[in-house]
Scaffold this motif. Sequence first.
Motif, PDB file in Angstrom:
ATOM      1  N   PHE A  53      47.879  24.346  45.797  1.00 37.84           N
ATOM      2  CA  PHE A  53      47.740  25.750  46.163  1.00 37.84           C
ATOM      3  C   PHE A  53      46.436  26.330  45.616  1.00 37.84           C
ATOM      4  O   PHE A  53      45.677  26.989  46.345  1.00 37.84           O
ATOM      5  CB  PHE A  53      48.944  26.537  45.640  1.00 37.84           C
ATOM      6  N   GLN A  54      46.138  26.090  44.354  1.00 36.11           N
ATOM      7  CA  GLN A  54      44.944  26.665  43.740  1.00 36.11           C
ATOM      8  C   GLN A  54      43.659  26.147  44.384  1.00 36.11           C
ATOM      9  O   GLN A  54      42.725  26.911  44.653  1.00 36.11           O
ATOM     10  CB  GLN A  54      44.947  26.387  42.236  1.00 36.11           C
ATOM     11  N   LYS A  55      43.602  24.840  44.648  1.00 38.23           N
ATOM     12  CA  LYS A  55      42.393  24.261  45.233  1.00 38.23           C
ATOM     13  C   LYS A  55      42.167  24.731  46.667  1.00 38.23           C
ATOM     14  O   LYS A  55      41.030  24.739  47.148  1.00 38.23           O
ATOM     15  CB  LYS A  55      42.472  22.738  45.192  1.00 38.23           C
ATOM     16  N   ASN A  67      43.552  32.265  43.123  1.00 35.73           N
ATOM     17  CA  ASN A  67      43.443  30.836  42.785  1.00 35.73           C
ATOM     18  C   ASN A  67      43.730  30.575  41.307  1.00 35.73           C
ATOM     19  O   ASN A  67      43.712  29.423  40.866  1.00 35.73           O
ATOM     20  CB  ASN A  67      42.097  30.241  43.210  1.00 35.73           C
ATOM     21  N   THR A  68      44.010  31.641  40.548  1.00 32.67           N
ATOM     22  CA  THR A  68      44.477  31.480  39.162  1.00 32.67           C
ATOM     23  C   THR A  68      45.989  31.626  39.064  1.00 32.67           C
ATOM     24  O   THR A  68      46.564  31.367  38.005  1.00 32.67           O
ATOM     25  CB  THR A  68      43.814  32.508  38.232  1.00 32.67           C
ATOM     26  N   TRP A  69      46.638  32.086  40.145  1.00 32.76           N
ATOM     27  CA  TRP A  69      48.096  32.183  40.145  1.00 32.76           C
ATOM     28  C   TRP A  69      48.680  30.775  40.222  1.00 32.76           C
ATOM     29  O   TRP A  69      48.106  29.877  40.845  1.00 32.76           O
ATOM     30  CB  TRP A  69      48.581  33.007  41.333  1.00 32.76           C
ATOM     31  N   TYR A  70      49.830  30.559  39.615  1.00 31.09           N
ATOM     32  CA  TYR A  70      50.427  29.229  39.584  1.00 31.09           C
ATOM     33  C   TYR A  70      51.016  28.815  40.930  1.00 31.09           C
ATOM     34  O   TYR A  70      51.003  27.645  41.289  1.00 31.09           O
ATOM     35  CB  TYR A  70      51.516  29.174  38.502  1.00 31.09           C
ATOM     36  N   HIS A  71      51.552  29.789  41.679  1.00 34.35           N
ATOM     37  CA  HIS A  71      52.219  29.508  42.950  1.00 34.35           C
ATOM     38  C   HIS A  71      52.051  30.709  43.882  1.00 34.35           C
ATOM     39  O   HIS A  71      51.695  31.795  43.428  1.00 34.35           O
ATOM     40  CB  HIS A  71      53.717  29.241  42.738  1.00 34.35           C
ATOM     41  N   PRO A  72      52.340  30.552  45.178  1.00 31.57           N
ATOM     42  CA  PRO A  72      52.275  31.712  46.078  1.00 31.57           C
ATOM     43  C   PRO A  72      53.330  32.765  45.785  1.00 31.57           C
ATOM     44  O   PRO A  72      53.165  33.912  46.172  1.00 31.57           O
ATOM     45  CB  PRO A  72      52.501  31.086  47.468  1.00 31.57           C
ATOM     46  N   VAL A  73      54.420  32.391  45.136  1.00 32.67           N
ATOM     47  CA  VAL A  73      55.470  33.346  44.773  1.00 32.67           C
ATOM     48  C   VAL A  73      55.726  33.212  43.272  1.00 32.67           C
ATOM     49  O   VAL A  73      56.118  32.143  42.793  1.00 32.67           O
ATOM     50  CB  VAL A  73      56.776  33.091  45.546  1.00 32.67           C
TER      51      VAL A  73
END
Length: 281
Positions: A53-55, A67-73
């Motif tokens: 997700f981040q990449k 792009n620093t969040w761990y997941h979309p939710v």
Amino acid sequence: FEQTSDYVTARQRGESVLAILERPILHASLGIPESPDLVATSMDYVTKADTVFQKAFTDSAGGPIINTWYHPVVTASPDRSLEGAELRIVYAMPSGVVQKSGVYVSDASTFSLDLSGSGAPLVDVTAPSRAQLDSWITFPTLGFPLYVSGGTTTKPMVQRPSSNTNSGFIAAYDELMYIRALRAFITTDSNGSFFATEDVTAGSGSQKRIEGIRKLNFRFDPFTGVLNVSVLSQGNKRYSSEVAQSLAGWPASADVITSEDRHYRLAVTSAAWRLRNTAKP
């Protein structure tokens, strides 16, 4: 009559919060890649970042803050659990325009889309910025985001970010989706307690949306994809003493209802949605 009216006000406020959240929740993760292989336990979900997700939002020249969040939710809480008083969500919004022909995307080369439809594309092709989420789009059949680097509104130039090594195909007549992100939380000031959101897309800061919202509770199960939302809302009148009332439905694991909360007539409003597009371990 006054008591009934006050309760109705509280109830309507809670329902308004759920109405604001419903569309982003139902479109969460649409056209956005995740890796279910990283999550074997609930604790993995909150302690391990999904690098796929981040990449997908990271280029050599940078990327948006998500792009620093761990997941979309993500439910944000001090103890990094799957339950908290703040929700962070990345979702896709339909544009009303479609790609005319199929396109295979295999590398980070820039290419042109050929769009058709009655909708007016909202992507900024004159001054795109990798750091702004409104320069990013996706297609459901493609499954990962593209960065808009220029062109025109009907023939935007796009590219896959360099950190994303996935390949994919945009099917003919697949609808372009705008990628958006939202934070939902409680904010308080001298005028009271409010439900607020931050449109992370444009970085415009937080906005008060609904007054009289005392507490929020978000609970997400990554294994079922079910997101439970509970809202504790108040009526207009503050009573001189605590109001005797049943508050069935407020989760025992949520923030404690305080004495100050109970000086208002309260309502608990809840909803549960299954996030169809999230990756399940």
